[in-house]
Design an enzyme around this catalytic site. Structure first.
Site, PDB file in Angstrom:
ATOM      1  N   ARG A 131       1.147  -1.427   0.350  1.00 32.35           N
ATOM      2  CA  ARG A 131       0.354  -0.334  -0.073  1.00 32.35           C
ATOM      3  C   ARG A 131       0.370   1.280   0.238  1.00 32.35           C
ATOM      4  NH1 ARG A 131      -3.404  -2.845   3.842  1.00 32.35           N
ATOM      5  NH2 ARG A 131      -4.881  -3.903   2.966  1.00 32.35           N
ATOM      6  N   LYS A 153       2.853  11.534 -11.141  1.00 35.06           N
ATOM      7  CA  LYS A 153       1.713  10.993 -12.647  1.00 35.06           C
ATOM      8  C   LYS A 153       2.620   9.176 -13.165  1.00 35.06           C
ATOM      9  CE  LYS A 153      -1.149  13.173 -15.035  1.00 35.06           C
ATOM     10  NZ  LYS A 153      -1.432  13.838 -16.509  1.00 35.06           N
ATOM     11  N   GLU A 195       8.022  17.148 -24.919  1.00 36.42           N
ATOM     12  CA  GLU A 195       7.449  17.991 -23.670  1.00 36.42           C
ATOM     13  C   GLU A 195       8.197  19.694 -23.885  1.00 36.42           C
ATOM     14  OE1 GLU A 195       5.391  16.564 -22.505  1.00 36.42           O
ATOM     15  OE2 GLU A 195       5.172  14.175 -23.550  1.00 36.42           O
ATOM     16  N   LYS A 237       5.915  23.194 -15.280  1.00 34.97           N
ATOM     17  CA  LYS A 237       5.344  21.836 -14.419  1.00 34.97           C
ATOM     18  C   LYS A 237       5.395  21.838 -13.102  1.00 34.97           C
ATOM     19  CE  LYS A 237       4.255  17.256 -14.425  1.00 34.97           C
ATOM     20  NZ  LYS A 237       4.752  15.519 -15.425  1.00 34.97           N
ATOM     21  N   GLU A 247      -5.071  16.454 -11.585  1.00 31.13           N
ATOM     22  CA  GLU A 247      -5.802  16.676 -12.780  1.00 31.13           C
ATOM     23  C   GLU A 247      -7.283  16.767 -13.004  1.00 31.13           C
ATOM     24  OE1 GLU A 247      -3.180  14.950 -16.598  1.00 31.13           O
ATOM     25  OE2 GLU A 247      -4.958  15.412 -17.239  1.00 31.13           O
ATOM     26  N   ARG A 251      -4.058  20.981 -14.447  1.00 31.53           N
ATOM     27  CA  ARG A 251      -2.804  20.276 -15.272  1.00 31.53           C
ATOM     28  C   ARG A 251      -3.648  19.742 -16.846  1.00 31.53           C
ATOM     29  NH1 ARG A 251       0.682  15.300 -11.731  1.00 31.53           N
ATOM     30  NH2 ARG A 251       1.814  14.823 -13.471  1.00 31.53           N
ATOM     31  N   ASN A 255      -1.256  17.892 -21.133  1.00 32.06           N
ATOM     32  CA  ASN A 255      -1.416  16.909 -22.036  1.00 32.06           C
ATOM     33  C   ASN A 255      -1.756  17.241 -24.041  1.00 32.06           C
ATOM     34  OD1 ASN A 255      -1.586  15.006 -20.812  1.00 32.06           O
ATOM     35  ND2 ASN A 255      -3.632  15.538 -20.406  1.00 32.06           N
ATOM     36  N   HIS A 258      -1.653  15.139 -27.001  1.00 34.00           N
ATOM     37  CA  HIS A 258      -1.528  13.668 -26.013  1.00 34.00           C
ATOM     38  C   HIS A 258      -2.575  13.292 -26.897  1.00 34.00           C
ATOM     39  CE1 HIS A 258       1.942  15.023 -23.720  1.00 34.00           C
ATOM     40  NE2 HIS A 258       2.304  14.374 -23.142  1.00 34.00           N
ATOM     41  N   HIS A 262      -1.662   9.818 -28.348  1.00 37.10           N
ATOM     42  CA  HIS A 262      -2.058   8.610 -27.433  1.00 37.10           C
ATOM     43  C   HIS A 262      -2.616   8.027 -28.502  1.00 37.10           C
ATOM     44  CE1 HIS A 262      -1.631  10.556 -22.964  1.00 37.10           C
ATOM     45  NE2 HIS A 262      -0.064   9.480 -23.901  1.00 37.10           N
ATOM     46  N   HIS A 275       7.278   8.059 -27.446  1.00 35.01           N
ATOM     47  CA  HIS A 275       6.149   8.413 -27.099  1.00 35.01           C
ATOM     48  C   HIS A 275       6.350   9.842 -27.896  1.00 35.01           C
ATOM     49  CE1 HIS A 275       2.977  10.266 -24.456  1.00 35.01           C
ATOM     50  NE2 HIS A 275       3.653  11.427 -23.396  1.00 35.01           N
TER      51      HIS A 275
HETATM   52  N1  GLY Z   1       2.958  14.279 -18.202  1.00 31.84           N
HETATM   53  C1  GLY Z   1       1.484  15.284 -18.174  1.00 31.84           C
HETATM   54  C2  GLY Z   1       1.390  15.139 -17.035  1.00 31.84           C
HETATM   55  O1  GLY Z   1       2.086  15.128 -15.610  1.00 31.84           O
HETATM   56  O2  GLY Z   1       0.186  15.905 -16.203  1.00 31.84           O
END
Ligand code: GLY
Length: 374
Positions: A131, A153, A195, A237, A247, A251, A255, A258, A262, A275
């Site tokens: 956990r 993330k 990025e 960031k 998010e 946040r 993306n 993305h 994706h 990516h």
């Molecule tokens: N890579 C996007 C984020 O960390 O929110």
């Protein structure tokens, strides 16, 4: 604004350091009895690129182990297959197998040494093992230093979608050693620049100006240029994630590119495009969508496309289904984590340096895909 032209909102504390592996190890020492170094196979994984030299500690596996060893009772290493194609349950389970077979307890610290795939999987393992155990990110690619290692993330992929299973779980520290960037293969460097470029249109046009002026130096792996790119990216960031860690809203602007990206990754099969390559092309598509929504002008899209091309990234999307390419993209994008009730949500540019999330008519999205794919 500060005298150096930087927006005060994005500043990290003055003691922010990019190269700090020894202190990290010392700070953690004494509080734990075991640590794991999780990394990737040296061959043929392209992300496992390190240079040992100079006066600094370079976090390759041997150097990291040597730095950690005096501070921990036991150090074990798990070597994982690298690349998006391996970011799955099977690989994740290798970490759990190793942790359990060595009798690791809740005081164990995981060190993620590698690129974004290693960092995401190690973080997810740390979030769920007993956990939750602490973990340290030691990112060794540009992409992981400017984005994936920062912000908590963690995830693995599902065959139907990227990063679909995971958790928000913060590392206790992120250690970026810029020396690891000096030997990055060109494809990995370009993927990371994708990025970096992202932060300009969504948040900081002055940074976009700087990237344009320094793209040749960045492509040549100039250490000073890379250091500024990493630091500025982390500042932006941190500013975004500091306001919206999970998010709920803001946040999502991180993306940008993305949603389309994706779809490219899942549509082609994970690992075919890196990516960052998919995100680079995805940013062109998202900019084209912003244009069609009346939010930016054609000159802005052309500017972004040109920069992405100069960074060595693809600016045209692949055909992932010859029969119904746009339909196939849309099918993948309906599974995007931002989608609500099957309605796809896109990060669009509202104007230079400002982004938001919105829907778009299917016909418009099809038009973008048709216009942008080879
Ligand atoms: N890579 C996007 C984020 O960390 O929110």
């Amino acid at each position: 604004m500060h005298a150096d032209g930087r927006d005060a909102r994005y500043r990290l504390p003055d003691d922010f350091e990019l190269r700090d592996s020894v202190r990290t190890v010392r700070q953690l020492g004494g509080r734990v009895i075991r640590t794991f170094v999780i990394t990737c196979r040296p061959e043929p994984a392209p992300a496992f690129m390190f240079a040992v030299g100079g006066e600094h500690v370079v976090p390759n596996e041997a150097a990291l182990r040597a730095a950690i060893a005096p501070h921990y009772k036991q150090v074990h290493t798990v070597v994982l297959p690298d690349g998006e194609a391996h970011k799955d349950w099977q690989t994740l389970n290798l970490i759990f197998d190793a942790l359990l077979s060595k009798g690791c307890d809740r005081k164990t610290v995981l060190f993620a040494l590698g690129g974004g795939v290693i960092g995401d999987m190690t973080g997810f393992a740390a979030a769920s093992y007993m956990r939750g155990v602490p973990f340290v990110q030691v990112p060794t690619t540009l992409l992981s230093q400017v984005d994936s290692s920062v912000g908590g993330k963690t995830a693995i992929n599902h065959p139907l979608g990227k990063n679909m299973i995971g958790a928000f779980y913060q590392p206790v520290r992120v250690v970026c050693d810029l020396n690891t960037l000096t030997t990055l293969p060109p494809r990995e460097l370009s993927a990371g620049l994708s990025e970096v470029i992202k932060y300009g249109p969504i948040a900081d046009m002055a940074f976009l100006d700087w990237i344009e002026a320094n793209i040749d130096a960045l492509m040549a792996q100039d250490p000073a240029a890379l250091a500024h790119a990493v630091k500025r990216s982390c500042e932006i960031k941190a500013w975004v994630v500091g306001q919206d860690e999970r998010e709920a809203g803001l946040r999502a602007i991180l993306n940008f590119g993305h949603t389309f990206g994706h779809a490219i990754e899942a549509g082609l099969g994970f690992g075919v495009w890196l990516h960052g390559e998919a995100v680079g092309c995805g940013m062109v598509m998202a900019a084209e969508l912003s244009l069609r929504l009346g939010k930016v002008d054609a000159a802005f899209v052309a500017r972004l496309r040109a920069l992405i091309g100069r960074a060595g990234l693809p600016v045209r999307g692949p055909v992932i289904d010859a029969a119904d390419n746009a339909g196939h993209y849309i099918e993948h994008m309906r599974l995007d984590k931002k989608a609500v009730g099957g309605d796809i949500q896109f990060v669009v540019i509202d104007g230079p340096g400002k982004a938001s999330v919105c829907g778009a008519p299917d016909a418009m999205v099809r038009d973008v895909i048709n216009a942008c794919c080879a």
